[in-house]
Scaffold this motif. Structure first.
Motif, short mmCIF file in Angstrom:
data_model
loop_
_atom_site.label_atom_id
_atom_site.label_comp_id
_atom_site.label_asym_id
_atom_site.label_seq_id
_atom_site.Cartn_x
_atom_site.Cartn_y
_atom_site.Cartn_z
N VAL A 175 -74.96 145.88 -7.55
CA VAL A 175 -74.80 146.40 -8.90
C VAL A 175 -73.31 146.40 -9.21
O VAL A 175 -72.49 146.83 -8.40
N ARG A 204 -68.46 150.12 -11.91
CA ARG A 204 -67.96 150.56 -13.20
C ARG A 204 -67.13 151.82 -12.97
O ARG A 204 -67.66 152.82 -12.47
N GLY A 241 -71.41 155.38 -18.23
CA GLY A 241 -71.44 154.63 -16.98
C GLY A 241 -71.68 155.48 -15.74
O GLY A 241 -71.56 154.98 -14.62
N GLN A 265 -74.73 154.24 -13.60
CA GLN A 265 -74.40 153.01 -12.88
C GLN A 265 -73.49 153.31 -11.69
O GLN A 265 -73.67 152.75 -10.60
N LEU A 314 -82.06 149.64 -18.43
CA LEU A 314 -80.80 149.94 -17.74
C LEU A 314 -80.79 149.31 -16.36
O LEU A 314 -79.79 148.70 -15.95
N TYR A 315 -81.89 149.46 -15.63
CA TYR A 315 -81.95 148.94 -14.27
C TYR A 315 -82.02 147.41 -14.26
O TYR A 315 -81.44 146.75 -13.38
N ALA A 370 -78.73 146.00 -14.66
CA ALA A 370 -77.95 146.13 -13.43
C ALA A 370 -78.36 145.10 -12.39
O ALA A 370 -77.78 145.06 -11.29
#
Length: 305
Positions: free
Chosen positions: A153, A156, A251, A254, A285-286, A289
């Motif tokens: 991933v 961030r 973020g 993440q 979202l996932y 990523a």
């Protein structure tokens, strides 16, 4: 829906409540069903023990095992007001055990005041077909997502004033508050007590400090949480990921994923996974990523009125 008439169990099968001593045997039963239906087993004995050690849960009055001799071949457990879990060994399917267990747990839940009851099953599995035949409808859909082996991933950086670290016992009440507040935005249930929550998080059998990581905000309060562990098959599983509403879109989720997966890899994991469902809106979202859907589950439920 009116109560389903309970069939008789096949001759030779017996029933009794489950006990803590059944954890290993029940884990293998569920694992055999998962391998048959999904091609891999994700259940761990610690999953069961974490649930069973909740102070609010009485295994003796909330569960039932079906035995052939000394072997558990099926079981059901009323986990929460509107939720139960059940499994039957694939080699024992077609004998009415699943229907018998479904009617037993419906009667139990109804006696406890529940008006709806359901459980998650892999989409298009034997369990899905059985519950459909028994009149259960889909309440929501969930997915297991996995980060492909070798993938990471993207990192961030945290905004100024935020920090990520391993949780300490002093953080536990804030961890509970952040996670429960976030989950109750979309989950229609009562707030878990901190004692029940802790039994499944910092009190989970085999828990290690790195399993629970937090992000703190500018004032030092916990505003984000990730609870994860490494499974026996070298996968880092993120069980809970939550960010306080006022601190989202910065973020933090993440960053917590990166930290959880990174700690897992440092301890030998070769893959990373989590689950989410259609109530949360977090699947995108996932996927952004880099995670990919591995299996789809449906939570089927039936009205008890």
């Amino acid at each position: 829906m009116s109560a389903i008439s309970r069939p008789s169990l096949s001759p030779g099968l017996t029933i009794r409540p489950l006990t803590l001593d059944d954890a290993a045997a029940l884990t293998e039963l569920i694992a055999e069903q998962e391998r048959h239906d999904l091609g891999r087993a994700d259940i761990e004995e610690a999953d069961l023990l974490g649930d069973w050690q909740r102070p609010s849960h009485d295994l003796a009055t909330s569960s039932l095992g079906v035995l052939d001799g000394q072997r558990i071949v099926g079981y059901v457990e009323h986990v929460d007001v509107e939720r139960y879990d059940a499994a039957v060994l694939p080699s024992y399917r077609g004998r009415g055990i699943g229907t018998w267990l479904a009617t037993w747990v419906q009667d139990l839940a109804r006696s406890r005041g529940a008006t709806i009851l359901g459980m998650p099953v892999p989409e298009a599995s034997a369990g899905d077909r059985l519950l459909t035949a028994l009149g259960y409808g889909v309440r929501w859909t969930s997915w297991v997502l996995r980060l492909p082996e070798g993938a990471t991933v993207a990192s961030r950086p945290l905004p100024d004033g935020y920090a990520l670290r391993v949780a300490t016992p002093a953080d536990h009440e804030q961890v509970w508050t952040v996670v429960e507040d976030a989950f109750l935005e979309w989950s229609a249930r009562e707030r878990a007590t901190i004692e029940d929550f802790g039994a499944q998080v910092w009190g989970r059998p085999g828990s290690e400090p790195w399993n629970l990581q937090v992000v703190t905000g500018p004032d030092g309060a916990v505003v984000g949480v990730a609870h994860a562990w490494n499974t026996p098959d070298a996968d880092t599983y993120v069980a809970k990921l939550a960010v306080a509403r006022a601190h989202r879109s910065r973020g933090l989720a993440q960053a917590l994923l990166v930290a959880a997966f990174g700690e897992g890899r440092a301890r030998g994991a070769t893959s990373s996974s989590l689950s989410t469902d259609s109530r949360t809106g977090a699947r995108t979202l996932y996927e952004h990523a880099g995670m990919r859907t591995e299996s789809t589950w449906v939570h089927r439920a039936v009205s008890l009125s």
